[in-house]
Design an enzyme around this catalytic site. Structure first.
Site, PDB file in Angstrom:
ATOM      1  N   ASP A  37       0.829  -1.210   0.000  1.00 38.38           N
ATOM      2  CA  ASP A  37       0.000   0.000   0.000  1.00 38.38           C
ATOM      3  C   ASP A  37       0.860   1.254   0.000  1.00 38.38           C
ATOM      4  O   ASP A  37       1.553   1.538   0.977  1.00 38.38           O
ATOM      5  CB  ASP A  37      -0.879   0.003   1.259  1.00 38.38           C
ATOM      6  CG  ASP A  37      -2.023  -0.985   1.169  1.00 38.38           C
ATOM      7  OD1 ASP A  37      -2.782  -0.927   0.186  1.00 38.38           O
ATOM      8  OD2 ASP A  37      -2.156  -1.820   2.085  1.00 38.38           O
ATOM      9  N   MET A  39       0.868   5.207   0.118  1.00 35.05           N
ATOM     10  CA  MET A  39       0.021   6.361   0.473  1.00 35.05           C
ATOM     11  C   MET A  39       0.884   7.608   0.519  1.00 35.05           C
ATOM     12  O   MET A  39       1.995   7.573   1.059  1.00 35.05           O
ATOM     13  CB  MET A  39      -0.613   6.134   1.846  1.00 35.05           C
ATOM     14  CG  MET A  39      -1.402   4.839   1.936  1.00 35.05           C
ATOM     15  SD  MET A  39      -2.247   4.707   3.509  1.00 35.05           S
ATOM     16  CE  MET A  39      -2.827   3.006   3.427  1.00 35.05           C
ATOM     17  N   HIS A  68      -0.584  -1.096  -4.628  1.00 30.43           N
ATOM     18  CA  HIS A  68      -1.834  -0.330  -4.588  1.00 30.43           C
ATOM     19  C   HIS A  68      -1.473   1.133  -4.343  1.00 30.43           C
ATOM     20  O   HIS A  68      -1.100   1.501  -3.232  1.00 30.43           O
ATOM     21  CB  HIS A  68      -2.706  -0.901  -3.453  1.00 30.43           C
ATOM     22  CG  HIS A  68      -3.994  -0.176  -3.226  1.00 30.43           C
ATOM     23  ND1 HIS A  68      -4.755  -0.383  -2.099  1.00 30.43           N
ATOM     24  CD2 HIS A  68      -4.663   0.731  -3.974  1.00 30.43           C
ATOM     25  CE1 HIS A  68      -5.836   0.372  -2.162  1.00 30.43           C
ATOM     26  NE2 HIS A  68      -5.799   1.063  -3.288  1.00 30.43           N
TER      27      HIS A  68
HETATM   28  C1  DX5 Z   1      -6.328   0.390   3.265  1.00 28.55           C
HETATM   29  C2  DX5 Z   1      -5.380  -0.503   2.502  1.00 28.55           C
HETATM   30  C3  DX5 Z   1      -5.498  -1.935   2.820  1.00 28.55           C
HETATM   31  C4  DX5 Z   1      -5.244  -2.316   4.245  1.00 28.55           C
HETATM   32  C5  DX5 Z   1      -6.218  -3.398   4.583  1.00 28.55           C
HETATM   33  O1  DX5 Z   1      -6.244   1.656   2.738  1.00 28.55           O
HETATM   34  O2  DX5 Z   1      -5.556  -0.337   1.112  1.00 28.55           O
HETATM   35  O3  DX5 Z   1      -4.721  -2.731   1.935  1.00 28.55           O
HETATM   36  O4  DX5 Z   1      -3.953  -2.787   4.492  1.00 28.55           O
HETATM   37  O5  DX5 Z   1      -6.113  -3.672   5.936  1.00 28.55           O
HETATM   38  P1  DX5 Z   1      -7.133  -4.603   6.707  1.00 28.55           P
HETATM   39  O6  DX5 Z   1      -7.088  -5.946   6.050  1.00 28.55           O
HETATM   40  O7  DX5 Z   1      -6.605  -4.578   8.090  1.00 28.55           O
HETATM   41  O8  DX5 Z   1      -8.475  -3.951   6.560  1.00 28.55           O
HETATM   42 ZN    ZN Z   2      -4.588  -1.762  -0.323  1.00 31.17          ZN
END
Ligand code: DX5
Ligand code: ZN
Length: 221
Positions: A37, A39, A68
């Protein structure tokens, strides 16, 4: 058609005080993908990893790197993370101005032999991407508001999965449906039943024994 189910543990929830140990557990697990992820503190109110971390994680693991991008400028950062070794780049429709830009970025990603994924936030309709499914390898349905792990699964997002599954099968496409946010044993089962063939799981995997949690999710099909 649905493809073989893959589990993509999100390293957002990895215990960074035990990073090498946790990477080893991931390497030995049945997870086929690792969800990474990104961000930028702007598209979402949180900051995570840059490309050097991806390079390091990639050295320790053999899995597919599923990146992502939760960033305001995915056109710039797609290349940065492809250069760092991403195998899949998923970006958000909300970060671009129109579907022409979305299609252009998908084509650019694919031109570099990387899989292209497109994601929608919970309040974004899936309708805008349906005419363009041929242009992508994956659709990522967010089942929580992007930004943080550990949030509650929004079951109503499964309607998007059902619509996507029907369209993908009707047009005989090889587009994966991935879901992200709040996935654990029961919600994973619901997501698979609705038509997902890729499950992201962060806190569920890292709050448990990594290998066992991945296997539990795989068993929900
Ligand atoms: C949230 C991320 C997810 C996150 C999911 O913005 O995109 O990939 O890691 O975490 P869980 O599985 O804890 O909801
Ligand atoms: Zn994600």
């Amino acid at each position: 058609m649905k493809q073989e189910l893959v589990i993509a543990p999100s390293i957002l929830s990895l215990d960074f005080s035990r990073m090498s140990e946790q990477l080893k557990e991931l390497a030995e697990s049945k997870a086929a993908w690792i969800h990474f992820d990104v961000m930028d503190g702007h598209f979402v109110p949180n900051l995570t990893f840059g490309p050097d971390i991806l390079k390091g994680v990639k050295k320790a693991l053999h899995q597919v790197m599923d990146v992502h991008l939760m960033v305001t400028n995915p056109v710039q950062y797609a290349d940065v993370f492809m250069d760092a070794g991403a195998d899949i780049i998923t970006f958000h429709v909300e970060a671009l101005s129109n579907m022409e830009e979305v299609v252009a970025l998908c084509r650019h990603i694919r031109s570099r032999d990387v899989k292209a994924g497109v994601s929608v936030k919970p309040n974004t309709s899936i309708d805008c991407i349906l005419p363009y499914l041929e242009e992508m390898d994956l659709v990522l349905v967010m089942s929580v508001e992007p930004g943080f792990g550990g949030q509650k699964f929004q079951e109503q997002q499964l309607e998007k999965v059902r619509i996507l599954r029907a369209k993908i099968d009707e047009r005989n496409l090889q587009v994966r449906i991935e879901i992200d946010g709040g996935i654990q044993q029961d919600t994973g089962k619901l997501a698979i039943e609705a038509g997902c063939d890729a499950l992201v799981a962060g806190s569920y995997v890292f709050k448990h024994n990594v290998k066992e949690a991945v296997e539990t999710l795989l068993c929900q099909q």
